[in-house]
Design an enzyme around this catalytic site. Sequence first.
Site, short mmCIF file in Angstrom:
data_model
loop_
_atom_site.label_atom_id
_atom_site.label_comp_id
_atom_site.label_asym_id
_atom_site.label_seq_id
_atom_site.Cartn_x
_atom_site.Cartn_y
_atom_site.Cartn_z
N LYS A 1 0.81 -1.22 0.00
CA LYS A 1 0.00 0.00 0.00
C LYS A 1 0.85 1.27 0.00
CE LYS A 1 -4.22 -1.80 2.09
NZ LYS A 1 -5.32 -1.54 3.04
N ASP B 1 -10.13 2.95 1.18
CA ASP B 1 -10.38 2.55 2.57
C ASP B 1 -11.09 3.69 3.31
OD1 ASP B 1 -9.24 0.02 2.50
OD2 ASP B 1 -7.25 0.75 3.02
#
Length: 272
Positions: free
Chosen positions: A65, A101
Amino acid sequence: MKRFAVIGDPVEHSMSPAMHNAVFKKLKLDCSFGKVRVPKGKLDEKALEKLKEEYIGLSVTIPHKLAVVPLLDKLDRSAEMIGAVNCVDFKGGKAKGYNTDMAGAIEPLKAKLGKLKGKKILILGAGGAARAIAFGCALEGCEIAIWNRTESKAVELMEEIMKIPGAEGWDSDESATKPLDAIINATSVGMHPKTEAIPIHEDFLGPDITVMDIVYNPLETKLLRIARKHGCPTIDGLEMLVGQGAEALKIWLGVDAPRDVMRKAALKELKG
Ligand code: ATR
């Protein structure tokens, strides 16, 4: 056929393929979603270029990420702010990074709490997930406090959050007079196999406090079980997982994904 994949290591147990393929089937889209194991340290420009040839979009999970960020052509505002990417879109021959997210966490909170502006939120944890949640809450105008096992990380994250125009933290006087609206567990505490662990003492819980947990294995964590006993509205870990996936589908294909279909597919995977 449009092809998508999740990249990470490990990826064997990722629920993204099941969730996305269920949507493709339901909406009769000629798309497929697979998984590609890319070990830590192996994601470089050449690897991303190869993925771009094969896929329209990628979900990015642990441990990439952060590592994927410098390899991308462009970053969306969410990814730029958070400094982490969990969704890549290759449309137009460019690699653009997003952080879904954040929206994935904020949507279910809004669904339970209504407008988030001025709501007082306690975030437990200061890792990647906590970061996305804290930025999302700050952008919505929540008043935030962050508690973490390693306090220095909470302080650092809070300092970053406070740079957002309009962001509010609590001061101790106010916390005595204005009750909490939500507690969010963004740590891994309570996750299988240590399912008897709880990230906060139950004395903090009360019927007016919404309790959200990002842990989805088990789906009913000890925190959520006790919160329900106290009459708290709860948000389980699958909601954020489904939310971030639905947001990615909006980016890749412009579709409004049926979240119930995604949740059902994820639940099936969870049950094995
Ligand atoms: P993620 O990207 O999923 O958020 P992470 O970046 O490794 O994962 O963050 C994990 C979070 O859970 C951290 O806030 C971590 O606290 P530390 O910063 O002190 O490591 C927290 N955490 C993990 N195990 C914990 C435990 N047993 N007790 C309390 N907090 C824990």
